[in-house]
Design a protein around this motif. Structure first.
Motif, short mmCIF file in Angstrom:
data_model
loop_
_atom_site.label_atom_id
_atom_site.label_comp_id
_atom_site.label_asym_id
_atom_site.label_seq_id
_atom_site.Cartn_x
_atom_site.Cartn_y
_atom_site.Cartn_z
N ARG A 32 -11.76 -5.50 -5.84
CA ARG A 32 -11.93 -5.95 -4.47
C ARG A 32 -10.63 -6.54 -3.94
O ARG A 32 -10.03 -7.41 -4.56
N LEU A 33 -10.20 -6.10 -2.76
CA LEU A 33 -9.00 -6.61 -2.11
C LEU A 33 -9.38 -7.66 -1.08
O LEU A 33 -10.48 -7.62 -0.53
N PRO A 34 -8.50 -8.59 -0.80
CA PRO A 34 -8.78 -9.54 0.28
C PRO A 34 -8.95 -8.79 1.60
O PRO A 34 -8.42 -7.69 1.78
N PRO A 35 -9.68 -9.37 2.54
CA PRO A 35 -9.87 -8.69 3.84
C PRO A 35 -8.53 -8.42 4.51
O PRO A 35 -7.70 -9.32 4.63
N GLN A 36 -8.29 -7.20 4.95
CA GLN A 36 -7.04 -6.85 5.62
C GLN A 36 -7.20 -5.49 6.31
O GLN A 36 -8.12 -4.73 5.99
N ASP A 37 -6.38 -5.24 7.27
CA ASP A 37 -6.37 -3.96 7.99
C ASP A 37 -4.91 -3.60 8.24
O ASP A 37 -4.31 -4.00 9.24
N VAL A 38 -4.33 -2.86 7.31
CA VAL A 38 -2.91 -2.52 7.38
C VAL A 38 -2.62 -1.67 8.61
O VAL A 38 -1.58 -1.84 9.26
N HIS A 39 -3.54 -0.78 8.98
CA HIS A 39 -3.30 0.06 10.15
C HIS A 39 -3.23 -0.77 11.42
O HIS A 39 -2.41 -0.49 12.31
N ALA A 40 -4.08 -1.79 11.52
CA ALA A 40 -4.02 -2.67 12.70
C ALA A 40 -2.70 -3.44 12.72
O ALA A 40 -2.09 -3.61 13.79
N GLU A 41 -2.26 -3.91 11.56
CA GLU A 41 -0.97 -4.60 11.51
C GLU A 41 0.16 -3.68 11.96
O GLU A 41 1.04 -4.08 12.72
N GLN A 42 0.14 -2.44 11.48
CA GLN A 42 1.18 -1.49 11.87
C GLN A 42 1.12 -1.20 13.38
O GLN A 42 2.16 -1.08 14.04
N SER A 43 -0.08 -1.12 13.91
CA SER A 43 -0.22 -0.85 15.35
C SER A 43 0.26 -2.02 16.19
O SER A 43 0.84 -1.83 17.27
N VAL A 44 0.02 -3.25 15.72
CA VAL A 44 0.53 -4.43 16.43
C VAL A 44 2.04 -4.38 16.50
O VAL A 44 2.65 -4.52 17.57
N ILE B 150 -15.25 -20.29 -19.09
CA ILE B 150 -15.42 -19.04 -18.34
C ILE B 150 -16.65 -18.30 -18.82
O ILE B 150 -17.43 -17.74 -18.03
N ALA B 151 -16.86 -18.32 -20.13
CA ALA B 151 -18.03 -17.62 -20.67
C ALA B 151 -19.32 -18.21 -20.16
O ALA B 151 -20.27 -17.50 -19.84
N GLU B 152 -19.37 -19.56 -20.08
CA GLU B 152 -20.57 -20.21 -19.59
C GLU B 152 -20.83 -19.87 -18.14
O GLU B 152 -21.97 -19.64 -17.72
N LEU B 153 -19.74 -19.82 -17.32
CA LEU B 153 -19.91 -19.44 -15.93
C LEU B 153 -20.46 -18.03 -15.80
O LEU B 153 -21.35 -17.74 -15.01
N GLU B 154 -19.91 -17.12 -16.61
CA GLU B 154 -20.38 -15.73 -16.54
C GLU B 154 -21.84 -15.64 -16.98
O GLU B 154 -22.63 -14.88 -16.42
N GLY B 155 -22.22 -16.47 -17.98
CA GLY B 155 -23.59 -16.45 -18.41
C GLY B 155 -24.54 -16.98 -17.36
O GLY B 155 -25.68 -16.53 -17.24
N SER B 156 -24.06 -17.97 -16.58
CA SER B 156 -24.91 -18.56 -15.55
C SER B 156 -25.15 -17.60 -14.40
O SER B 156 -26.22 -17.57 -13.82
N TYR B 157 -24.13 -16.86 -14.05
CA TYR B 157 -24.23 -16.05 -12.84
C TYR B 157 -24.42 -14.57 -13.11
O TYR B 157 -24.59 -13.79 -12.19
N GLY B 158 -24.43 -14.20 -14.39
CA GLY B 158 -24.62 -12.80 -14.70
C GLY B 158 -23.33 -12.01 -14.54
O GLY B 158 -22.28 -12.54 -14.15
N PRO B 159 -23.40 -10.71 -14.84
CA PRO B 159 -22.19 -9.88 -14.77
C PRO B 159 -21.73 -9.74 -13.32
O PRO B 159 -22.53 -9.83 -12.40
N PRO B 160 -20.44 -9.54 -13.13
CA PRO B 160 -19.93 -9.36 -11.78
C PRO B 160 -20.46 -8.09 -11.17
O PRO B 160 -20.79 -7.14 -11.89
N PRO B 161 -20.57 -8.06 -9.85
CA PRO B 161 -21.06 -6.85 -9.22
C PRO B 161 -20.10 -5.70 -9.44
O PRO B 161 -18.92 -5.89 -9.68
N GLU B 162 -20.65 -4.52 -9.33
CA GLU B 162 -19.88 -3.30 -9.57
C GLU B 162 -18.69 -3.26 -8.61
O GLU B 162 -18.80 -3.44 -7.42
N GLY B 163 -17.49 -3.03 -9.17
CA GLY B 163 -16.29 -2.87 -8.35
C GLY B 163 -15.67 -4.17 -7.91
O GLY B 163 -14.73 -4.17 -7.13
#
Length: 944
Positions: A20-32, A3-16
């Motif tokens: 990050r949540l998987p793509p979803q739209d709870v309001h659309a689900e509720q409306s359906v 894991i350390a080598e992977l992080e070193g190869s790609y640099g620090p993760p982007p901010e936030g």
């Protein structure tokens, strides 16, 4: 790589990134979901775009499943009914409770936009799958020793392809879009003349008989599948995962096509015996055993390959070769075999399958040699859409839309199908296609060959076609290939559910629905091979004397009497999903022909005579009688509610007098006028002891009067005592088995189960269970002071009941039961665990499980079946019995071609349409011409 080598190869993760949540739209689900709870139309819009797994929140998937199930059963889906359905499943709290359902309704902007909300939900689901696929592809790339790079790339492409899962690309499309620039010149004008009220079939005599197909009708068109084209059961078949054999392969399995790609098995025949068989030997020494009608895709002297049967290959004078030409990238190599011998051998059991690739080829034997596998609905669709411009849709689970279109073009243009497949059309054939392009392309015929279609999808698509194109006809090809995707007790039950749902669909959208079905092997066992309605798959029948328990009077009536009288909408008792008896209408009973019957005998003394494929309820669900073995258990009523009619006798003295007349103490003397007059006053016919039975009016008395009557009979001809071992004996003796059966039926009102045994020159009705004896002594045997034995027995059964209620269950038994439930084992295994612990399964429903003593052949005679709406079962001779799939149909049409069995038949080229059932009109046999080279049926030429 760490894991350390992977992080070193790609640099620090982007901010936030951590948040990050998987793509979803709870309001659309509720409306359906909110829109679906408000509008049935919204359900139809959403079901085409979204699947249950597309929802991000698990609670939303639970609500979706409940709504879809209610909608599929034709029941309303709103906050109240959905909450009730979730409660039955034990999922209401997991779904957020009833308050959350109301919140969904209040939060939806408008139900009219539910389809758009569903698209949003579906898009987010695709993005989540893309994220998952990307993760798996990254893992493939970093995996050490992951295999050949080309294989990894192919696997990665498959992951991305699976993400798309564009069902819409496989949905119904207009015929003009399928054939593009190809069309044909249809034969002159339709032979149909005059005004047609319903949808025309294009067959003049059939239209005259039925006046067309009418809205709301369900029509079953059934025939035997091709009986040849079979290979020996031990023939090896390669699969993507290894090897199987012809005897083991099943529908849904994958084989390898001639192009090297996986191909799905969409149909499989039963094992066939007695077929003429041949050894086909190839140039590499491979030998395959096939029947005479098996088909091979062969070249003769280097010409273009054609399909030939085994016997045709044997008759070829030149060099016969078979080629395997896999697609680029396939691990299979191109290869060619020469057929060096075709020799007749002794007949062996054979079988065939059908695969879903367009060429209908799959590989067989260890050498992996290509072989070939195994249309009336299409002709009816042609008549409706092309000739009469009425919108129709074909849902084909058997053929691809290109294959259907090719068959349609062949039929319409009069071009031989083989010429089209081989690319050997003549100039005049091309002229026919070009001349009628617009006519065929603009016809409102829609074709949907989506794989694994569910009834819900079909229903939603039909609703949309009805709204947008005024749909007039639906054809489903064919019924036995449909799957629900749900766990069901048996395949028979699943097909029965399809049948009911198709009838519901026909009524809902007000169009005729034609279901193409297969017949069982019944026709092959007859000399003339002519099919009967009883040959429908999943169909079973009962003999005429079988008695069905009415729910209006509480009395029994024979199925033969119902068929003769034509009585309709008779209330009967039927088991619901919770195994409780409820009132359901038996719409009608009818004869289904003459067939071999078998006698089912149970430990309780109950007997039923039925065909081997009639279904009875077992621990493992509804099963054919032929599959039930000695020692297994079937359901019989434990308790039956009070009938709808309540008409007690005015005078209790009448009941005592009747009990006396039916007792052994009343001697039968032929010509005894005084005895006959006494019986006449009471409505009782005086007959010999062995023929006595209760009159129908006895069965809708009050429970108090039932107790009075039964107790009087017991005191005349019964006994309640303790035997030498101190066990209780509660028995009623009579010379008439039917009389004891009637008394046992009465006792079901009290939840008392009985058993009939032979005793001397007569029979005895025994009450043996602890609870049954206790109820009898406490609630029925109460007219006089109890004897010493009677009181001792009552004390004994009360003590046993109290001891059982106070007893605790061993922890090991509980663990076993929990394990069986967790593994989703059958009720039979649960019952076995309880039996091993000397425990009974307490009654939480209305059935008792009765052991099978024997299933024996019992002659050949006329048999009958009946239609019971919704639950589709009834009580037959005191046993739970099911009815069969075709009973939902308004019309049953059986297809018979004599030359398919007898190549030398004088009726070659003719086909019989046997209208075996017509709910709203007469039945008849219509003779058509079958033009196999054009893949069509047509009207017979008339002589004048």
């Amino acid at each position: 790589m760490s894991i350390a080598e992977l992080e070193g190869s790609y640099g620090p993760p982007p901010e936030g990134a951590e948040d990050r949540l998987p793509p979803q739209d709870v309001h659309a689900e509720q409306s359906v979901l909110g829109g679906m709870l408000l509008s049935k139309d919204a359900i139809a819009d959403c079901v085409e775009a979204v699947k249950g797994t597309d929802f991000y929140r698990p609670a939303h998937e639970l609500i979706w499943d409940a709504v879809i199930d209610l909608y599929g059963r034709g029941e309303p889906a709103d906050a109240i009914t959905v909450a009730d359905e979730l409660t039955k499943r034990g999922d209401l709290s997991r779904a957020g409770g009833q308050a959350y359902l109301h919140q969904l309704i209040q939060g939806v902007p408008t139900a009219a936009n539910a389809g758009y909300y569903a698209q949003i939900v579906a898009e987010r689901a695709v993005l989540r799958r893309l994220v998952d696929a990307g993760t798996r592809i990254v893992q493939m790339g970093y995996a050490q020793g992951g295999g050949d790079v080309e294989d990894i790339v192919n696997a990665a492409q498959a992951e991305v392809y699976a993400v798309a899962d564009k069902r819409g690309a496989e949905d119904y499309v207009r015929l003009g879009e399928v054939i593009e620039a190809t069309a044909d010149e249809i034969e002159a004008a339709s032979s149909t003349t005059g005004e047609m009220v319903g949808v025309p079939t294009g067959f003049t005599d059939l239209d005259t008989l039925t006046n067309g197909l009418h809205p709301g009708q369900m029509i079953v068109v059934a025939a035997r599948p091709a009986v040849g084209k079979a290979l020996a059961l031990d023939t090896p078949l390669p699969t993507p995962k290894g090897w199987t054999t012809m005897g083991s392969v099943a529908v849904g399995d994958e084989l390898i096509g001639a192009d090297g790609r996986p191909t799905r098995v969409v149909a499989a025949t039963e094992v066939m015996d007695g077929r003429p068989c041949y050894e086909v030997e190839f140039s590499d020494g491979t030998v395959i055993v096939a029947d005479e009608q098996h088909q091979w895709f062969v070249s003769l002297d280097g010409a273009d390959p054609v399909v030939r049967t085994t016997t045709a290959v044997a008759a070829c004078a030149g060099t016969v070769t078979i080629d395997r030409t896999p697609v680029a990238g396939s691990p299979l190599a191109a290869e060619s075999w020469k057929v060096i011998g075709v020799r007749p051998v002794s007949s062996v059991p054979v079988r065939c399958v059908e695969v879903d690739n367009e060429a209908h080829l799959y590989l067989a034997s260890r050498a992996m040699i290509p072989t070939h596998n195994s249309t009336l609905g299409l002709d009816i669709a042609r008549a409706a859409s092309i000739k009469h411009n009425q919108a129709s849709v074909i849902f084909s689970l058997e053929m691809s839309k290109t294959e259907i279109t090719m068959r349609l073009l062949s039929a319409e243009a009069g071009i031989q199908l083989q010429h089209m497949r081989k690319g050997t059309m003549r100039d005049e054939d091309w002229t026919k296609l070009a001349a009628t392009m617009g006519k065929v392309s603009d016809s409102p015929l829609y074709i949907d060959d989506s794989p694994n279609m569910s009834l819900m999808e079909i229903r939603a698509k039909c609703r949309r076609l009805k709204q947008t194109h005024n749909l007039k006809l639906v054809i489903i090809d064919y019924l036995q290939l449909m799957t629900s995707g749900k766990k069901v007790e048996s395949r028979q039950q699943e097909v029965s559910e399809f049948s009911r749902a198709l009838k519901l669909l026909a009524k809902e959208i007000e169009v005729p629905v034609i279901a193409i079905s297969q017949l069982n092997r019944g026709p092959e066992q007859r000399t003339d091979k002519r099919p009967q309605m009883s040959d429908l798959r999943e169909s079973g029948c009962l003999t005429a004397e079988t008695r069905l328990l009415r729910a209006d009077t509480g009395a029994e009536v024979s199925i033969g009497e119902l068929a003769d009288s034509g009585e309709r909408d008779v209330p009967v008792w039927a088991l619901d999903d919770s195994l409780r008896y409820v009132v359901r209408p038996l719409t009608h009973a009818f004869s289904t022909g003459t067939r071999p019957v078998f006698r089912l005998t149970l430990a309780s003394g109950k007997t039923v005579r039925a065909t081997e494929n009639h279904r009875f309820l077992t621990y493992d669900g509804w099963r054919d009688l032929g599959d039930i073995r000695t020692g297994e258990r079937v359901a019989v009523p434990r308790h039956v509610p009070a009938p709808e009619r309540h008409e007690p006798f005015e005078d209790d003295g009448q009941l005592r007098a009747m009990a006396t007349l039916w007792s052994s103490r009343t001697e039968y003397r032929e010509g005894d006028g005084l005895l006959r007059s006494q019986g006449s006053l009471l409505g009782v016919e005086i007959v010999p002891h062995s023929e006595r039975r209760l009159i129908p009016s006895m069965f809708h008395m009050s429970k108090r009067q039932i107790a009075l009557f039964v107790d009087t009979m017991w005191r005349l001809d019964g006994r309640v005592e303790l035997d030498a071992d101190g066990e209780g004996v509660v028995a009623l003796r009579a010379a008439s088995r039917r009389l004891l059966h009637d008394v046992g039926t009465m006792l079901l009102r009290y939840g008392i189960s009985t058993r009939i045994v032979m005793a001397g020159n007569g029979f005895e009705l025994l009450i043996e269970g602890v609870d049954d004896q206790r109820r009898f002594l406490q609630e029925i045997h109460t007219l006089a002071p109890r004897s010493v034995d009677e009181q001792a027995l009552l004390d004994r059964v009360r003590a046993r009941t109290a001891a059982r209620e106070a007893a605790t269950v061993d922890a090991g038994v509980w663990d076993g039961l929990q394990g069986a439930a967790a593994e989703d084992n059958s009720l039979g295994q649960v019952a076995t665990l309880l039996a091993d612990a000397d425990l009974d399964l307490d009654a939480v429903n209305d059935v008792l499980w009765d052991a099978v003593l024997s299933v024996e052949p019992d002659g050949v005679e006329e048999v009958f079946d009946a239609t019971v709406l919704n639950c589709h079962n009834f009580i037959a001779n005191g046993v739970a019995a099911h009815n069969s799939i075709e009973q939902d149909a308004d019309m049953v049409i059986l297809l018979h071609r004599e030359d398919s069995f007898n190549k030398e038949s004088e009726r070659a080229g003719e086909a019989d349409l046997i209208v075996a059932k017509h709910r709203n009109g007469p039945t008849d046999t219509i003779v058509l011409a079958f033009q196999g080279h054009y893949s069509r049926f047509t009207n017979m030429a008339q002589s004048f």
